[in-house]
Design a protein around this motif. Structure first.
Motif, PDB file in Angstrom:
ATOM      1  N   LYS A 352       0.817  -1.224   0.000  1.00 45.68           N
ATOM      2  CA  LYS A 352       0.000   0.000   0.000  1.00 45.68           C
ATOM      3  C   LYS A 352       0.848   1.270   0.000  1.00 45.68           C
ATOM      4  CE  LYS A 352      -3.869  -2.210   2.341  1.00 45.68           C
ATOM      5  NZ  LYS A 352      -4.153  -2.748   3.673  1.00 45.68           N
ATOM      6  N   VAL A 353       1.970   1.243   0.709  1.00 46.13           N
ATOM      7  CA  VAL A 353       2.846   2.427   0.766  1.00 46.13           C
ATOM      8  C   VAL A 353       3.914   2.320  -0.331  1.00 46.13           C
ATOM      9  CG1 VAL A 353       4.461   3.754   2.190  1.00 46.13           C
ATOM     10  CG2 VAL A 353       2.443   2.692   3.250  1.00 46.13           C
ATOM     11  N   ILE A 354       4.521   1.141  -0.436  1.00 42.60           N
ATOM     12  CA  ILE A 354       5.554   0.922  -1.451  1.00 42.60           C
ATOM     13  C   ILE A 354       4.875   0.865  -2.828  1.00 42.60           C
ATOM     14  CG2 ILE A 354       7.341  -0.681  -2.255  1.00 42.60           C
ATOM     15  CD1 ILE A 354       7.567  -1.648   0.696  1.00 42.60           C
ATOM     16  N   ARG A 355       5.455   1.628  -3.782  1.00 40.09           N
ATOM     17  CA  ARG A 355       4.832   1.693  -5.118  1.00 40.09           C
ATOM     18  C   ARG A 355       5.428   0.654  -6.058  1.00 40.09           C
ATOM     19  NH1 ARG A 355       2.512   6.950  -5.583  1.00 40.09           N
ATOM     20  NH2 ARG A 355       2.632   7.888  -3.521  1.00 40.09           N
ATOM     21  N   ARG A 356       4.571   0.079  -6.886  1.00 41.71           N
ATOM     22  CA  ARG A 356       5.035  -0.829  -7.937  1.00 41.71           C
ATOM     23  C   ARG A 356       5.466   0.049  -9.110  1.00 41.71           C
ATOM     24  NH1 ARG A 356       0.752  -3.072  -5.328  1.00 41.71           N
ATOM     25  NH2 ARG A 356      -0.631  -1.709  -6.495  1.00 41.71           N
ATOM     26  N   ALA A 357       6.757   0.300  -9.204  1.00 41.04           N
ATOM     27  CA  ALA A 357       7.269   1.179 -10.262  1.00 41.04           C
ATOM     28  C   ALA A 357       8.748   0.912 -10.469  1.00 41.04           C
ATOM     29  CB  ALA A 357       7.073   2.653  -9.886  1.00 41.04           C
ATOM     30  N   THR A 358       9.208   1.184 -11.693  1.00 35.18           N
ATOM     31  CA  THR A 358      10.641   1.113 -11.945  1.00 35.18           C
ATOM     32  C   THR A 358      11.258   2.431 -11.476  1.00 35.18           C
ATOM     33  OG1 THR A 358      12.298   0.478 -13.571  1.00 35.18           O
ATOM     34  CG2 THR A 358      10.581   1.964 -14.331  1.00 35.18           C
ATOM     35  N   ASN A 359      12.519   2.635 -11.734  1.00 37.45           N
ATOM     36  CA  ASN A 359      13.284   3.815 -11.296  1.00 37.45           C
ATOM     37  C   ASN A 359      13.941   3.542  -9.941  1.00 37.45           C
ATOM     38  OD1 ASN A 359      14.455   6.318 -11.597  1.00 37.45           O
ATOM     39  ND2 ASN A 359      12.698   7.460 -10.816  1.00 37.45           N
ATOM     40  N   LEU A 360      14.936   4.357  -9.649  1.00 40.41           N
ATOM     41  CA  LEU A 360      15.701   4.249  -8.416  1.00 40.41           C
ATOM     42  C   LEU A 360      15.788   5.629  -7.772  1.00 40.41           C
ATOM     43  CD1 LEU A 360      18.676   2.158  -9.836  1.00 40.41           C
ATOM     44  CD2 LEU A 360      16.855   1.309  -8.355  1.00 40.41           C
ATOM     45  N   PHE A 361      15.801   5.643  -6.432  1.00 39.05           N
ATOM     46  CA  PHE A 361      16.067   6.857  -5.658  1.00 39.05           C
ATOM     47  C   PHE A 361      15.066   7.964  -5.916  1.00 39.05           C
ATOM     48  CE2 PHE A 361      20.166   4.839  -6.936  1.00 39.05           C
ATOM     49  CZ  PHE A 361      20.156   3.957  -5.865  1.00 39.05           C
ATOM     50  N   ASP A 362      13.849   7.559  -6.122  1.00 45.53           N
ATOM     51  CA  ASP A 362      12.704   8.443  -6.049  1.00 45.53           C
ATOM     52  C   ASP A 362      12.573   8.814  -4.567  1.00 45.53           C
ATOM     53  OD1 ASP A 362       9.915   9.333  -5.998  1.00 45.53           O
ATOM     54  OD2 ASP A 362       9.727   8.338  -7.938  1.00 45.53           O
TER      55      ASP A 362
END
Ligand SMILES: *Cc1c(COP(=O)(O)O)cnc(C)c1O
Length: 413
Positions: A352-362
């Motif tokens: 719920k808090v952690i997003r399913r997304a690529t990328n690093l160090f957002d």
């Protein structure tokens, strides 16, 4: 003139002054958003075009806002020349198109960022450049792959998602012995804890999309030239090396390749990324400290299998990381495994808090299942080469309260 005091990195980045004083006294570099710049005379226009002055003529070639960002990166990285580009991949492609030629080869690891792997293997191959993959952890084995047509030894500072840390001084010793430039993608470890120059790296490549952008505000890339390689030894650049010496790479890049490929950074992006650079150290400290806490937490849970993060004392790369990146935790990214791919998917779908997304160090904590996504469309023989297991997930740790991330993991398991 009073000698400028030597400041800490955070101060040097923030205290940086413009090359030309702003007529309004602006403290933040203005966004010079236009394409073209006017000249007082035909003579000064000629001077600018043939490179006699540093005046800006056209924003694909140079721009005051982008130049100011490059100047700040130069301070942060202790480099002699910096070029900002439209993306990390633009930095990779511009670098290799500057030094590679038909018949040349690149000695590298197969454990590379997905698009870099594809760029070497497919894009450069079609222009007659060979890529030689070898095991960069078995450092001694690298030398045998290098010959007179090797235009670079290249690797990444921490491989992703394998989380390997190569012995940089040993690799640079091989590069020096064989007269080949050592090029390193340093995206994963910022300058606050790691100065590639001190490890014999000649050119650094950075995806500024990651730490530097200041929370995934924009895509950008950097070519950071330490001016340490003698280009007389390069079969492609030796023609200009008599005139330009150690700056030959930068001259070839800025006067030809970079202009011709046109992958310049926009002034708007340079402005955002400059702002990001000012808080890099602060954000990195928070994220990497949380990452270490999460790695220890994940290791203690019974549902999780392996946890890879070189900040953990039990990690096989812990010692070399400390030697190279100092005592603070290195990087804000870890990988961990669950029983199988289905268990990973079920876990990810409940977050719920952690997003399913690529990328690093957002600024946000992101999770991805690399084998089904980044490497998902590779043909089977290449998937075997990159060898990413399908029971691991990659977590890029953001700036949320770490207790909330732990609770999110617990509720999803
Ligand atoms: C993201 C990334 C790149 C590519 O950068 P872009 O800005 O996405 O083009 C290259 N190398 C590494 C290690 C990366 O993480």
């Amino acid at each position: 003139m009073i000698e400028k005091e030597k400041h800490g990195l955070e101060t040097s980045i923030i205290d940086h002054r413009f090359l030309k004083k702003d007529i309004h006294g602006a403290i933040m570099m203005p966004v010079y958003a236009g394409a073209a710049f006017e000249f007082d005379s035909a003579e000064s226009m000629e001077d600018a075009f043939v490179g006699r002055t540093g005046a800006h003529a056209y924003s694909r070639i140079s721009n005051p806002t982008v130049e100011d960002f490059e100047q700040r990166v130069k301070i942060a990285s202790e480099a002699v020349a910096v070029t900002a580009l439209a993306s990390g991949m633009a930095a990779i492609s511009n670098t290799f198109l500057t030094i590679a030629y038909s018949g040349a080869n690149i000695v590298t690891s197969p454990h590379l960022f997905g698009n870099t792997f594809s760029f070497f293997l497919f894009t450069l191959k079609s222009f007659g450049v060979e890529v030689r993959f070898c095991d960069f952890i078995d450092t001694e084995s690298i030398e045998a792959y290098v010959d007179e047509n090797t235009c670079a030894i290249f690797t990444e500072v921490i491989t992703n998602p394998h989380m390997e840390v190569a012995k940089l001084k040993k690799i640079s010793a091989i590069a020096q012995k064989k007269n080949v430039p050592f090029i390193l993608d340093t995206t994963l470890v910022p300058w606050s804890v790691f100065k590639a120059r001190h490890f014999g790296v000649d050119i650094e490549i950075v995806s500024s999309t990651k730490y530097i952008s200041g929370g995934a505000t924009s895509i950008g890339g950097l070519i950071v030239d330490h001016g340490t390689y003698d280009w007389k030894k390069s079969s492609k650049l030796n023609a200009i090396a008599a005139q330009h010496g150690n700056m030959s790479f930068n001259v070839k890049l800025r006067s030809e390749i970079f202009r011709n490929l046109g992958a310049c950074m926009s002034p708007q992006v340079a402005s955002m990324q400059s702002l990001g650079l000012e808080t890099l150290d602060l954000r990195y400290k928070h994220a990497s400290t949380s990452c270490l806490a999460l790695a220890s937490f994940l290791r203690r849970l019974s549902a999780t299998g392996s946890v890879s993060y070189n900040g953990l004392p039990t990690d096989p790369y812990h010692r070399i990381s400390k030697e190279q990146f100092g005592n603070s935790p290195a990087g804000a990214m870890l990988t961990f495994s669950l029983k199988n791919k289905a268990a990973c998917f079920a876990f990810m779908n409940k977050l719920k808090v952690i997003r399913r997304a690529t990328n690093l160090f957002d600024n946000k904590t992101l999770i991805i299942h690399p084998s089904s996504t980044i490497y998902g469309s590779l043909a089977i023989q290449y998937r075997q080469m990159v060898n990413v297991p399908d029971d691991i997930m990659r977590l890029s740790v953001g700036l949320e309260n770490v207790e909330d991330i732990k609770n999110d993991i617990l509720q999803a398991l």
